[in-house]
Design a protein around this motif. Structure first.
Motif, PDB file in Angstrom:
ATOM      1  N   ARG A  34      14.161  -2.950 -33.397  1.00 43.02           N
ATOM      2  CA  ARG A  34      15.043  -3.597 -32.417  1.00 43.02           C
ATOM      3  C   ARG A  34      14.781  -3.064 -31.009  1.00 43.02           C
ATOM      4  O   ARG A  34      14.653  -3.817 -30.055  1.00 43.02           O
ATOM      5  N   GLN A  35      14.699  -1.735 -30.894  1.00 43.80           N
ATOM      6  CA  GLN A  35      14.500  -1.141 -29.573  1.00 43.80           C
ATOM      7  C   GLN A  35      13.112  -1.503 -29.039  1.00 43.80           C
ATOM      8  O   GLN A  35      12.947  -1.715 -27.837  1.00 43.80           O
ATOM      9  N   TYR A  38      13.292  -5.026 -27.604  1.00 40.09           N
ATOM     10  CA  TYR A  38      13.905  -5.062 -26.271  1.00 40.09           C
ATOM     11  C   TYR A  38      13.078  -4.326 -25.222  1.00 40.09           C
ATOM     12  O   TYR A  38      13.170  -4.637 -24.039  1.00 40.09           O
ATOM     13  N   GLN A  39      12.251  -3.374 -25.660  1.00 40.89           N
ATOM     14  CA  GLN A  39      11.354  -2.739 -24.687  1.00 40.89           C
ATOM     15  C   GLN A  39      10.329  -3.751 -24.192  1.00 40.89           C
ATOM     16  O   GLN A  39      10.001  -3.786 -23.005  1.00 40.89           O
ATOM     17  N   VAL A  41      10.780  -7.045 -24.166  1.00 43.30           N
ATOM     18  CA  VAL A  41      11.554  -7.978 -23.333  1.00 43.30           C
ATOM     19  C   VAL A  41      11.764  -7.374 -21.937  1.00 43.30           C
ATOM     20  O   VAL A  41      11.546  -8.031 -20.914  1.00 43.30           O
ATOM     21  N   THR A  45      10.256  -8.747 -18.350  1.00 38.91           N
ATOM     22  CA  THR A  45      11.281  -9.217 -17.412  1.00 38.91           C
ATOM     23  C   THR A  45      11.144  -8.459 -16.094  1.00 38.91           C
ATOM     24  O   THR A  45      11.283  -9.035 -15.014  1.00 38.91           O
ATOM     25  N   THR A  91      21.531   4.571 -31.624  1.00 38.12           N
ATOM     26  CA  THR A  91      21.462   3.162 -31.231  1.00 38.12           C
ATOM     27  C   THR A  91      22.602   2.833 -30.286  1.00 38.12           C
ATOM     28  O   THR A  91      23.686   3.410 -30.385  1.00 38.12           O
ATOM     29  N   ARG A  92      22.329   1.915 -29.383  1.00 38.65           N
ATOM     30  CA  ARG A  92      23.374   1.473 -28.456  1.00 38.65           C
ATOM     31  C   ARG A  92      23.989   0.152 -28.911  1.00 38.65           C
ATOM     32  O   ARG A  92      24.779  -0.450 -28.188  1.00 38.65           O
ATOM     33  N   PHE A 104      28.500 -13.032 -31.045  1.00 38.79           N
ATOM     34  CA  PHE A 104      27.161 -12.485 -30.821  1.00 38.79           C
ATOM     35  C   PHE A 104      26.116 -13.591 -30.888  1.00 38.79           C
ATOM     36  O   PHE A 104      25.188 -13.648 -30.075  1.00 38.79           O
ATOM     37  N   PHE A 111      20.716 -16.745 -24.613  1.00 40.21           N
ATOM     38  CA  PHE A 111      19.517 -16.024 -24.171  1.00 40.21           C
ATOM     39  C   PHE A 111      18.256 -16.814 -24.530  1.00 40.21           C
ATOM     40  O   PHE A 111      17.370 -17.026 -23.698  1.00 40.21           O
ATOM     41  N   SER A 141      21.912 -13.936 -18.772  1.00 38.55           N
ATOM     42  CA  SER A 141      22.098 -13.998 -20.234  1.00 38.55           C
ATOM     43  C   SER A 141      21.847 -12.638 -20.881  1.00 38.55           C
ATOM     44  O   SER A 141      22.391 -12.348 -21.948  1.00 38.55           O
ATOM     45  N   CYS A 142      21.039 -11.792 -20.253  1.00 38.02           N
ATOM     46  CA  CYS A 142      20.861 -10.413 -20.763  1.00 38.02           C
ATOM     47  C   CYS A 142      22.176  -9.669 -20.578  1.00 38.02           C
ATOM     48  O   CYS A 142      22.686  -9.038 -21.504  1.00 38.02           O
ATOM     49  N   CYS A 145      25.162 -10.327 -22.921  1.00 35.76           N
ATOM     50  CA  CYS A 145      25.136  -9.634 -24.213  1.00 35.76           C
ATOM     51  C   CYS A 145      25.372  -8.138 -24.029  1.00 35.76           C
ATOM     52  O   CYS A 145      26.180  -7.543 -24.722  1.00 35.76           O
ATOM     53  N   HIS A 146      24.666  -7.544 -23.089  1.00 31.30           N
ATOM     54  CA  HIS A 146      24.802  -6.092 -22.887  1.00 31.30           C
ATOM     55  C   HIS A 146      26.249  -5.689 -22.586  1.00 31.30           C
ATOM     56  O   HIS A 146      26.725  -4.671 -23.071  1.00 31.30           O
ATOM     57  N   ARG A 150      26.489  -3.906 -26.179  1.00 29.51           N
ATOM     58  CA  ARG A 150      25.650  -2.709 -26.040  1.00 29.51           C
ATOM     59  C   ARG A 150      26.479  -1.624 -25.376  1.00 29.51           C
ATOM     60  O   ARG A 150      27.176  -1.904 -24.407  1.00 29.51           O
TER      61      ARG A 150
HETATM   62  C1  HEC Z   1      22.079 -10.936 -27.817  1.00 28.92           C
HETATM   63  C2  HEC Z   1      22.156  -9.628 -27.218  1.00 28.92           C
HETATM   64  C3  HEC Z   1      21.155  -9.165 -26.209  1.00 28.92           C
HETATM   65  C4  HEC Z   1      20.472  -9.902 -25.280  1.00 28.92           C
HETATM   66  C5  HEC Z   1      20.563 -11.392 -25.000  1.00 28.92           C
HETATM   67  C6  HEC Z   1      19.631  -8.979 -24.557  1.00 28.92           C
HETATM   68  N1  HEC Z   1      19.813  -7.706 -25.028  1.00 28.92           N
HETATM   69 FE1  HEC Z   1      18.892  -6.035 -24.366  1.00 28.92          FE
HETATM   70  N2  HEC Z   1      19.786  -4.939 -25.845  1.00 28.92           N
HETATM   71  C7  HEC Z   1      20.744  -5.415 -26.706  1.00 28.92           C
HETATM   72  C8  HEC Z   1      21.192  -4.342 -27.593  1.00 28.92           C
HETATM   73  C9  HEC Z   1      22.239  -4.448 -28.671  1.00 28.92           C
HETATM   74  C10 HEC Z   1      20.442  -3.215 -27.236  1.00 28.92           C
HETATM   75  C11 HEC Z   1      20.523  -1.818 -27.880  1.00 28.92           C
HETATM   76  C12 HEC Z   1      19.529  -1.705 -29.035  1.00 28.92           C
HETATM   77  C13 HEC Z   1      19.651  -0.391 -29.785  1.00 28.92           C
HETATM   78  O1  HEC Z   1      19.792   0.680 -29.147  1.00 28.92           O
HETATM   79  O2  HEC Z   1      19.587  -0.427 -31.029  1.00 28.92           O
HETATM   80  C14 HEC Z   1      19.560  -3.632 -26.138  1.00 28.92           C
HETATM   81  C15 HEC Z   1      18.645  -2.800 -25.519  1.00 28.92           C
HETATM   82  C16 HEC Z   1      17.865  -3.159 -24.430  1.00 28.92           C
HETATM   83  C17 HEC Z   1      16.922  -2.274 -23.774  1.00 28.92           C
HETATM   84  C18 HEC Z   1      16.650  -0.822 -24.138  1.00 28.92           C
HETATM   85  C19 HEC Z   1      15.619  -0.733 -25.256  1.00 28.92           C
HETATM   86  C20 HEC Z   1      15.389   0.717 -25.706  1.00 28.92           C
HETATM   87  O3  HEC Z   1      14.474   1.360 -25.194  1.00 28.92           O
HETATM   88  O4  HEC Z   1      16.159   1.198 -26.555  1.00 28.92           O
HETATM   89  C21 HEC Z   1      16.346  -2.996 -22.742  1.00 28.92           C
HETATM   90  C22 HEC Z   1      15.296  -2.502 -21.755  1.00 28.92           C
HETATM   91  C23 HEC Z   1      16.923  -4.326 -22.787  1.00 28.92           C
HETATM   92  N3  HEC Z   1      17.833  -4.394 -23.824  1.00 28.92           N
HETATM   93  C24 HEC Z   1      16.600  -5.330 -21.908  1.00 28.92           C
HETATM   94  C25 HEC Z   1      17.026  -6.659 -22.034  1.00 28.92           C
HETATM   95  C26 HEC Z   1      16.648  -7.735 -21.134  1.00 28.92           C
HETATM   96  C27 HEC Z   1      15.772  -7.580 -19.906  1.00 28.92           C
HETATM   97  C28 HEC Z   1      17.233  -8.868 -21.615  1.00 28.92           C
HETATM   98  C29 HEC Z   1      17.145 -10.281 -21.102  1.00 28.92           C
HETATM   99  C30 HEC Z   1      15.877 -10.783 -20.658  1.00 28.92           C
HETATM  100  C31 HEC Z   1      18.018  -8.474 -22.796  1.00 28.92           C
HETATM  101  N4  HEC Z   1      17.866  -7.137 -23.004  1.00 28.92           N
HETATM  102  C32 HEC Z   1      18.780  -9.360 -23.539  1.00 28.92           C
HETATM  103  C33 HEC Z   1      21.240  -6.697 -26.752  1.00 28.92           C
HETATM  104  C34 HEC Z   1      20.756  -7.773 -26.028  1.00 28.92           C
END
Ligand code: HEC
Length: 152
Positions: A34-35, A38-39, A41, A45, A91-92, A104, A111, A141-142, A145-146, A150
């Protein structure tokens, strides 16, 4: 006999193709995945954000490539929240992801829609002004959710 084997094979490939995390996946592996999602993403971005802010010269092909990666990753993201992956490693992710699954899903769908739209707009955007509005919509949209799902 042959038929049963074929059925078993098809069953397996369907399972793999669905992209869902298998029941055997350890929570800590799901969290790592998961992390990582998002890294990726976040990385792409940030590059687009640099162009929108004028810190990096706007390059249509490069912007479009980044937008496409984020759009693709937005379809991977829903598979990174297997039940039980709320703990097992730092985890966050907030418990509301699972307790408020409908809410959710809404922010996740949003997104995906905004990221897909950005990738479409970026294909033909001759100037940075043509992607600015949709980039901002996707960034919102990020945050949507955050803010709720988060931890800080
Ligand atoms: C549907 C929910 C959701 C959306 C939409 C979302 N995020 Fe997140 N994001 C999360 C969650 C939950 C975490 C924490 C994950 C964890 O720690 O397990 C996270 C973590 C992150 C992290 C940290 C990753 C790491 O190193 O742990 C980044 C950077 C991030 N998101 C960027 C973005 C960006 C940029 C976008 C949009 C383009 C986005 N996210 C859209 C839910 C979302």
């Amino acid at each position: 006999m042959k038929k049963a084997m074929l059925a078993a094979l098809i069953g397996t490939s369907t399972l793999l193709a669905s992209g869902t995390v298998s029941a055997q996946a350890k929570p800590e592996d799901v969290i790592k995945f998961r992390q990582g999602v998002y890294q990726v993403v976040g990385w792409h971005t940030r590059t687009m954000g640099g162009m929108v802010k004028g810190q990096i010269p706007y390059d249509q092909a490069e912007f479009a490539r980044n937008a496409e990666i984020v759009a693709m990753m937005s379809t991977v993201a829903p598979h990174a929240f297997a039940p039980g992956s709320d703990k097992g490693a730092p985890t966050r992710a907030r418990p509301e992801i699972w307790s408020d699954a409908a809410g959710f899903k809404k922010v996740m769908d949003n997104f995906q829609a905004e990221a897909t739209k950005l990738a479409q707009v970026a294909k033909t955007a001759g100037s940075v002004d043509q992607v600015r509005g949709q980039f901002s919509a996707m960034s919102k949209s990020c945050g949507a959710c955050h803010d709720n799902y988060r931890t800080k």
